[in-house]
Motif scaffolding. Sequence first.
Motif, PDB file in Angstrom:
ATOM      1  N   ASP A 131      50.296   2.543  54.918  1.00 40.81           N
ATOM      2  CA  ASP A 131      51.518   2.772  54.137  1.00 40.81           C
ATOM      3  C   ASP A 131      51.196   2.687  52.647  1.00 40.81           C
ATOM      4  O   ASP A 131      50.914   1.613  52.120  1.00 40.81           O
ATOM      5  CB  ASP A 131      52.574   1.744  54.516  1.00 40.81           C
ATOM      6  CG  ASP A 131      53.885   1.923  53.778  1.00 40.81           C
ATOM      7  OD1 ASP A 131      53.871   2.224  52.569  1.00 40.81           O
ATOM      8  OD2 ASP A 131      54.932   1.750  54.417  1.00 40.81           O
ATOM      9  N   ILE A 132      51.248   3.818  51.949  1.00 40.26           N
ATOM     10  CA  ILE A 132      50.828   3.874  50.551  1.00 40.26           C
ATOM     11  C   ILE A 132      51.664   2.971  49.647  1.00 40.26           C
ATOM     12  O   ILE A 132      51.121   2.303  48.765  1.00 40.26           O
ATOM     13  CB  ILE A 132      50.823   5.329  50.019  1.00 40.26           C
ATOM     14  CG1 ILE A 132      50.191   5.365  48.622  1.00 40.26           C
ATOM     15  CG2 ILE A 132      52.207   5.923  50.029  1.00 40.26           C
ATOM     16  CD1 ILE A 132      49.922   6.758  48.109  1.00 40.26           C
ATOM     17  N   LEU A 133      52.971   2.918  49.857  1.00 40.72           N
ATOM     18  CA  LEU A 133      53.815   2.080  48.996  1.00 40.72           C
ATOM     19  C   LEU A 133      53.490   0.602  49.177  1.00 40.72           C
ATOM     20  O   LEU A 133      53.344  -0.141  48.206  1.00 40.72           O
ATOM     21  CB  LEU A 133      55.295   2.354  49.274  1.00 40.72           C
ATOM     22  CG  LEU A 133      55.787   3.746  48.904  1.00 40.72           C
ATOM     23  CD1 LEU A 133      57.245   3.928  49.310  1.00 40.72           C
ATOM     24  CD2 LEU A 133      55.603   4.024  47.428  1.00 40.72           C
ATOM     25  N   VAL A 136      40.792  -0.619  48.620  1.00 43.70           N
ATOM     26  CA  VAL A 136      41.793  -0.232  49.595  1.00 43.70           C
ATOM     27  C   VAL A 136      41.234   0.855  50.495  1.00 43.70           C
ATOM     28  O   VAL A 136      40.399   1.663  50.079  1.00 43.70           O
ATOM     29  CB  VAL A 136      43.109   0.237  48.938  1.00 43.70           C
ATOM     30  CG1 VAL A 136      43.779  -0.894  48.193  1.00 43.70           C
ATOM     31  CG2 VAL A 136      42.876   1.415  48.021  1.00 43.70           C
ATOM     32  N   ALA A 137      41.700   0.845  51.731  1.00 43.76           N
ATOM     33  CA  ALA A 137      41.330   1.859  52.720  1.00 43.76           C
ATOM     34  C   ALA A 137      42.599   2.260  53.456  1.00 43.76           C
ATOM     35  O   ALA A 137      43.446   1.421  53.747  1.00 43.76           O
ATOM     36  CB  ALA A 137      40.299   1.301  53.696  1.00 43.76           C
ATOM     37  N   VAL A 138      42.693   3.539  53.755  1.00 49.54           N
ATOM     38  CA  VAL A 138      43.862   4.052  54.462  1.00 49.54           C
ATOM     39  C   VAL A 138      43.652   3.965  55.968  1.00 49.54           C
ATOM     40  O   VAL A 138      44.571   3.651  56.720  1.00 49.54           O
ATOM     41  CB  VAL A 138      44.158   5.508  54.043  1.00 49.54           C
ATOM     42  CG1 VAL A 138      45.329   6.077  54.817  1.00 49.54           C
ATOM     43  CG2 VAL A 138      44.419   5.576  52.548  1.00 49.54           C
ATOM     44  N   THR A 139      42.432   4.209  56.403  1.00 53.26           N
ATOM     45  CA  THR A 139      42.127   4.244  57.839  1.00 53.26           C
ATOM     46  C   THR A 139      41.083   3.191  58.199  1.00 53.26           C
ATOM     47  O   THR A 139      40.350   2.704  57.339  1.00 53.26           O
ATOM     48  CB  THR A 139      41.571   5.618  58.244  1.00 53.26           C
ATOM     49  OG1 THR A 139      40.303   5.805  57.592  1.00 53.26           O
ATOM     50  CG2 THR A 139      42.527   6.742  57.879  1.00 53.26           C
ATOM     51  N   VAL A 172      48.528  -3.763  60.723  1.00 53.02           N
ATOM     52  CA  VAL A 172      48.567  -3.369  62.133  1.00 53.02           C
ATOM     53  C   VAL A 172      50.002  -3.090  62.558  1.00 53.02           C
ATOM     54  O   VAL A 172      50.947  -3.675  62.048  1.00 53.02           O
ATOM     55  CB  VAL A 172      47.952  -4.439  63.071  1.00 53.02           C
ATOM     56  CG1 VAL A 172      46.484  -4.606  62.809  1.00 53.02           C
ATOM     57  CG2 VAL A 172      48.655  -5.764  62.954  1.00 53.02           C
ATOM     58  N   SER A 173      50.114  -2.166  63.480  1.00 48.61           N
ATOM     59  CA  SER A 173      51.378  -1.891  64.152  1.00 48.61           C
ATOM     60  C   SER A 173      51.027  -1.424  65.551  1.00 48.61           C
ATOM     61  O   SER A 173      49.860  -1.188  65.859  1.00 48.61           O
ATOM     62  CB  SER A 173      52.195  -0.841  63.401  1.00 48.61           C
ATOM     63  OG  SER A 173      51.460   0.350  63.284  1.00 48.61           O
ATOM     64  N   LYS A 206      54.665  -8.817  56.942  1.00 50.93           N
ATOM     65  CA  LYS A 206      54.738  -7.976  55.745  1.00 50.93           C
ATOM     66  C   LYS A 206      55.982  -8.255  54.910  1.00 50.93           C
ATOM     67  O   LYS A 206      55.923  -8.261  53.685  1.00 50.93           O
ATOM     68  CB  LYS A 206      54.704  -6.496  56.128  1.00 50.93           C
ATOM     69  CG  LYS A 206      53.359  -6.016  56.594  1.00 50.93           C
ATOM     70  CD  LYS A 206      53.418  -4.533  56.928  1.00 50.93           C
ATOM     71  CE  LYS A 206      52.090  -4.013  57.387  1.00 50.93           C
ATOM     72  NZ  LYS A 206      52.135  -2.582  57.688  1.00 50.93           N
ATOM     73  N   GLU A 207      57.095  -8.490  55.562  1.00 49.33           N
ATOM     74  CA  GLU A 207      58.342  -8.704  54.830  1.00 49.33           C
ATOM     75  C   GLU A 207      58.318  -9.975  53.987  1.00 49.33           C
ATOM     76  O   GLU A 207      59.110 -10.127  53.058  1.00 49.33           O
ATOM     77  CB  GLU A 207      59.532  -8.735  55.805  1.00 49.33           C
ATOM     78  CG  GLU A 207      59.861  -7.386  56.415  1.00 49.33           C
ATOM     79  CD  GLU A 207      58.992  -6.991  57.624  1.00 49.33           C
ATOM     80  OE1 GLU A 207      59.300  -5.950  58.224  1.00 49.33           O
ATOM     81  OE2 GLU A 207      58.028  -7.696  57.960  1.00 49.33           O
ATOM     82  N   TYR A 208      57.422 -10.910  54.311  1.00 47.39           N
ATOM     83  CA  TYR A 208      57.331 -12.179  53.576  1.00 47.39           C
ATOM     84  C   TYR A 208      55.998 -12.342  52.866  1.00 47.39           C
ATOM     85  O   TYR A 208      55.681 -13.418  52.376  1.00 47.39           O
ATOM     86  CB  TYR A 208      57.535 -13.359  54.532  1.00 47.39           C
ATOM     87  CG  TYR A 208      58.803 -13.261  55.321  1.00 47.39           C
ATOM     88  CD1 TYR A 208      60.046 -13.359  54.702  1.00 47.39           C
ATOM     89  CD2 TYR A 208      58.774 -13.044  56.695  1.00 47.39           C
ATOM     90  CE1 TYR A 208      61.216 -13.253  55.429  1.00 47.39           C
ATOM     91  CE2 TYR A 208      59.942 -12.937  57.431  1.00 47.39           C
ATOM     92  CZ  TYR A 208      61.151 -13.043  56.791  1.00 47.39           C
ATOM     93  OH  TYR A 208      62.308 -12.932  57.500  1.00 47.39           O
ATOM     94  N   ILE A 209      55.225 -11.294  52.790  1.00 49.61           N
ATOM     95  CA  ILE A 209      53.844 -11.402  52.322  1.00 49.61           C
ATOM     96  C   ILE A 209      53.728 -11.940  50.904  1.00 49.61           C
ATOM     97  O   ILE A 209      52.844 -12.720  50.596  1.00 49.61           O
ATOM     98  CB  ILE A 209      53.108 -10.060  52.465  1.00 49.61           C
ATOM     99  CG1 ILE A 209      51.613 -10.289  52.323  1.00 49.61           C
ATOM    100  CG2 ILE A 209      53.616  -9.038  51.470  1.00 49.61           C
ATOM    101  CD1 ILE A 209      50.777  -9.166  52.834  1.00 49.61           C
TER     102      ILE A 209
END
Length: 113
Positions: A13-15, A34-37, A57-58, A102-105
């Motif tokens: 996720d870029i954002l 940073v890495a995308v994949t 991760v998802s 993620k929401e609390y990172i």
Amino acid sequence: MSPLPAILVCEPDILFREALRNFLLAAGYSQIEVAVTAREALAKLRRERYGVVLIGVSRPLSRGQRLAVVAQRRQPGAKILFLVSAKDQPWIPDASFEYVIKEYIFSNLLELM
């Protein structure tokens, strides 16, 4: 005072990835890759040493878990953390890797690192 460790962030996720990178820069970390994949992250793990590896991760979680295992094998001293959405938290198995929601990172990531 010892220098802050180099960090590798693997997050599609870029954002979120850029927000996290900017957050870490503001916290004083200067070596952030940073890495995308997972493939891109593996290439970076072959070339550089990192003190912290953050893996987004998802579901399905297997790709992130495989990356974590390889990262741990290649760089056993690195702290590895999964970045997980709150909705995916119930599917995180008990493992040898810690995770942060993620929401609390931005409120607790620095403590975990």
